[in-house]
Design an enzyme around this catalytic site. Structure first.
Site, PDB file in Angstrom:
ATOM      1  N   ASP A 188      59.454 106.020   1.545  1.00 21.63           N
ATOM      2  CA  ASP A 188      58.213 106.703   1.882  1.00 21.63           C
ATOM      3  C   ASP A 188      57.058 106.044   1.116  1.00 21.63           C
ATOM      4  O   ASP A 188      57.252 105.143   0.311  1.00 21.63           O
ATOM      5  CB  ASP A 188      58.329 108.189   1.534  1.00 21.63           C
ATOM      6  CG  ASP A 188      57.396 109.065   2.371  1.00 21.63           C
ATOM      7  OD1 ASP A 188      56.443 108.523   2.965  1.00 21.63           O
ATOM      8  OD2 ASP A 188      57.619 110.293   2.421  1.00 21.63           O
ATOM      9  N   GLU A 231      50.424 117.464   3.500  1.00 20.17           N
ATOM     10  CA  GLU A 231      51.098 117.406   2.203  1.00 20.17           C
ATOM     11  C   GLU A 231      50.091 117.428   1.050  1.00 20.17           C
ATOM     12  O   GLU A 231      48.951 117.041   1.203  1.00 20.17           O
ATOM     13  CB  GLU A 231      51.964 116.154   2.133  1.00 20.17           C
ATOM     14  CG  GLU A 231      51.215 114.875   2.422  1.00 20.17           C
ATOM     15  CD  GLU A 231      52.147 113.700   2.611  1.00 20.17           C
ATOM     16  OE1 GLU A 231      53.126 113.603   1.861  1.00 20.17           O
ATOM     17  OE2 GLU A 231      51.891 112.882   3.500  1.00 20.17           O
TER      18      GLU A 231
END
Length: 834
Positions: A312, A513
């Site tokens: 990620d 997020e």
């Protein structure tokens, strides 16, 4: 069903779970693709002709904001991505023409080769998580939480197919979807990216969405020109972190990790998913990006996954001993490609050196590059032309946002709606009547989409940014007018003629997020604007339908009590008319579409009832998993208790700086020694005279803190400012403190002060230098100062426009991640002389 996944969740206390992995206890899966000697020979032939520089380049992914086509050519990068705020031509999103032009440029650059070594086309990935959500005019589907409510796996396949076509029409061949997380604590700001708390439902959906995106394995459609590469993410445990903290630690047993959080991966692998993205988060203290046992021993060997294992966004930098620019440990753990959006060049240089020195074995490099080449060959990249030559790209105007695609999204909206209350059968409404549509979500396409929509957080947008989309209000208005009734839009709920019914559309503002994490499940604590609107209309004798836009269940008992009918719309996407399809009768009085949706997550009884998952021993929700009324059900609901279990005057309403960034409605402002004022967003590194420098720093997540360093002559200050003055007078009467989560690295010999202000000549500064000097260096602490100290020092606490102002001199260096109101601190400072 409850026992099947609830029991697993309670199988072992999180704190007792070990980090030892037992691969033999995990599912044995295997690739669904039969051995292909021709493809394998092609991979080997390419590999044999590649230099070590070529190989390292393939293992790195850079963001388009930080890389050029020339860089791709020079460094032979294997892939690029467009992050949440990265778009063509320096923007955050783009049109199909802009995306195609950009994709063509990178593709051409990757194929330029004159040294006899193989030219390898570059992959282009993007977060198309609810449709192609960075493309202007695209079809946007309900976020995953809404799709979980549909209980319709076949619909997921159709959504995947549409998304793939619109991606290809814009020249992109890879999506970072689906998210196969199983959120267990809805305080997590990414909960809406998960289909359900039920791992069985996630598993049922996984194969359908993957085959929709990629095409069915074993058919000519698999990875053809109308399909894209899918990515199962985030492996593994991202939805199980303690307290729902993003990028946090999943303190669960191996059995829970396997049976709950990994449930979607075996079916995704069987469906042919070509990429698995590894999570930012940890499992029992071990960062996933460095967990060789789970990545290599379980995912690659036990499960037989033969595609690309991707990291990620700079997640490798969180592995112990690593930085964003250097992480041999992540490659050696089994990651094949590291997502290094802004750190790719340093990572390339360090990785190349580590491969040449043997720190990263050549066998590991060859395995990684073989997987990358295998996926590219399966996608047909070596025989395709430019991305803009794709048949769908050539007919983009007929593909993107087409009537057929929007019909699929509209159906998804209809099926996702969940009815919690329908007293006296108020719904469906008669469209021939006078209907008032109120609330700030009624005509707000950005709000009905949520985060990951054109921009990363889904904010800063207007309806004009969504050509072809339909707001909830527009859909209601069209159907009411067609039936001969009257619809009136009034955001504040005012009216000249009393309506027969009101639909109030309200809910969470967009977030993604970091920004979405909550301390509890209270809905907008300290802000009762929506509740007051519902109560006011109800008190006026107007039947009220509450339409709640949300990415997760929240404590809503007061709002439910103030409504005659309560509908959860989740985050429905671009086709708002799907809501009118269900809420309104047909002109002849018959029901057109009934409610279909069932709760994908359990609904809390209080704001602190979390984690809350069906099957746990103390399971007692307000509305159980799977609840959802239809028009044939008795929808009457008595008054619900209105005790939230937590004070509603704090929470996010008292947060000023979070994850190193100003909270909504706040700005960070620097004042130099010469009096010059600068917004940090405008000059992120320093004030112009160099008296105060601000730099991003990682604390618990990527760039979630700010280092403040004073140098040069005189004093300088950093302040959090707000355009809407704060009234903290009531909080000042108790023991509420201004709490700063910080790390003191160095203190100025001349001392520092912390102040609040209410205009140019109204405020107070408290000298904190001596107390700071007594704090341990390099240690994170929550440091609190009672609000009453500022009042005693002369501040008018009823009208603060700068609730935090730190002033210091050369030699001071602190790191700050959060500023908020609270009652708990590691160190409480007294009220020193001001």
């Amino acid at each position: 069903m409850a026992g099947a996944f609830g029991a697993a969740a309670a199988s072992a206390p999180a704190t007792d779970a070990a980090t030892t992995v037992h691969p033999e206890l995990w599912p044995r899966v295997g690739s669904p693709l039969p051995p292909d000697p021709v493809l394998d020979a092609r991979v080997k032939a390419l590999l044999d002709r590649m230099s070590v520089e070529d190989k390292v380049g393939q293992m790195i992914q850079a963001d388009i904001k930080y890389v050029t086509p020339e860089d791709v050519h020079k460094y032979r990068l294997g892939s690029i991505l467009a992050g949440g705020n990265s778009g063509p031509d320096g923007g955050e999103y783009g049109t199909a023409a802009q995306w195609k032009k950009l994709s063509d440029a990178f593709h051409r650059a990757s194929l330029q080769r004159s040294d006899g070594r193989p030219a390898i086309p570059v992959l282009f990935g993007i977060d198309a998580v609810h449709g192609h959500n960075n493309l202007v005019g695209s079809t946007l589907f309900p976020q995953n939480v809404g799709l979980g409510a549909t209980r319709d796996p076949e619909l997921l396949h159709e959504i995947g197919t549409v998304t793939a076509q619109e991606l290809r029409a814009s020249g992109i061949n890879w999506t970072f979807a689906p998210t196969l997380t199983v959120p267990r604590d809805r305080r997590w700001g990414r909960s809406y990216e998960g289909y359900s708390e039920n791992p069985k439902l996630v598993a049922e959906y996984a194969a359908q969405i993957v085959s929709g995106l990629e095409g069915a394995v074993g058919t000519p459609q698999f990875l053809d020109a109308r399909h894209v590469i899918a990515t199962a993410k985030h492996f593994v445990g991202d939805g199980g972190t303690r307290d729902g903290k993003d990028q946090g630690d999943a303190e669960v047993s191996e059995a829970v990790l396997r049976d709950v959080h990994a449930a979607g991966y075996p079916p995704a692998i069987r469906a042919g998913v070509q990429v698995v993205m590894v999570s930012f988060s940890s499992w029992n203290g071990v960062k996933m990006a460095g967990n060789k046992a789970l990545i290599t021993d379980v995912l690659k060997q036990r499960m037989g996954f033969d595609g690309i294992v991707l990291g990620d966004w700079n997640a490798h930098g969180q592995v112990p001993g690593c930085t964003n620019e250097d992480c041999a440990a992540a490659y050696n753990a089994g990651l094949d490609m590291l997502e290094a959006p802004d750190s790719w060049k340093g990572l390339y240089q360090h990785t190349l050196a580590e491969v040449k020195s043997g720190v990263i074995p050549m066998s590991r490099v060859d395995d990684a590059v073989s997987r990358i080449l295998r996926v590219k060959l399966r996608l047909g990249m070596f025989k395709e032309g430019l991305p803009s030559d794709n048949p769908l790209a050539r007919s983009a105007a007929q593909v993107i946002g087409s009537a057929a695609h929007r019909a699929v999204a509209r159906r998804a909206v209809r099926e996702s709606l969940v009815l919690l209350k329908n007293n006296h059968g108020l719904l469906p409404l008669d469209p021939r009547k006078r209907i008032l549509v109120a609330g700030d979500g009624a005509d707000n396409i950005s709000k009905q989409n949520g985060g990951w929509t054109l921009t990363w957080q889904g904010t800063g947008l207007t309806n004009a940014n969504f050509p072809g989309a339909t707001s909830i209000w527009a859909g209601i208005d069209e159907q009411v007018r067609a039936a001969g009734g009257t619809a009136v839009l009034s955001v504040d709920g005012s009216y000249k003629q009393k309506p027969d019914a009101a639909i109030v559309v309200f809910g969470e503002d967009p977030y993604a997020e970091f920004q979405g994490d909550l301390p509890n499940l209270a809905y907008k604590p300290g802000n009762d604007h929506d509740l007051d609107l519902l109560r006011r209309l109800h008190a006026q004798g107007v039947p009220v339908v509450a339409l709640f836009i949300t990415g997760r269940p929240l404590w809503m008992n007061r709002e439910i009590n103030a409504s005659d009918a309560f509908v959860v719309a989740w985050l429905p996407g671009s086709e708002g008319e799907g809501i009118a399809d269900v809420l309104l009768r047909k002109r002849d009085g018959s029901v057109d579409y009934d409610f279909h949706g069932k709760l994908p997550y359990s609904w809390p009884r209080t704001a602190v009832q979390t984690p809350l998952n069906v099957g746990q021993p103390d399971y007692h929700p307000q509305f159980a998993y799977g609840y959802g009324l239809s028009y044939s059900d008795d929808g009457d609901l008595g008054a619900l208790p209105e005790q939230p279990g937590v004070a509603l005057d704090g929470g996010r309403a008292g947060v000023y700086l979070v994850h190193g960034k100003p909270a909504h409605g706040f700005s960070l402002q620097l004042t130099a020694a010469n009096g010059q004022v600068t917004a940090v967003d405008a000059v992120p590194a320093a004030t112009r005279d160099g008296s105060l420098r601000v730099a991003a720093l990682d604390y618990k997540a990527q760039e979630d803190a700010r280092r403040l360093s004073w140098s040069g002559p005189g004093k300088a200050s950093v302040a959090l400012t707000t355009d809407a003055p704060l009234d903290l007078d009531r909080q000042t009467n108790g023991d509420v403190m201004l709490v700063t989560t910080l790390r003191v690295d160095a203190v100025s010999p001349q001392g520092a002060s912390l102040g609040v202000a209410c205009g140019s000549n109204c405020g107070a500064r408290i000298q904190v230098g001596p107390q700071l000097a007594a704090l341990p260096r390099g240690q994170w602490l929550r440091v609190g100062i009672p609000l009453k100290c500022f009042r005693h020092a002369g501040a008018d606490m009823a009208r603060l426009d700068r609730p935090f102002e730190w002033t210091s001199s050369p030699g001071e260096s602190i790191v700050v991640t959060e500023v908020s109101l609270g009652t708990v601190a590691d160190k409480t400072l007294g009220c020193p002389t001001h």
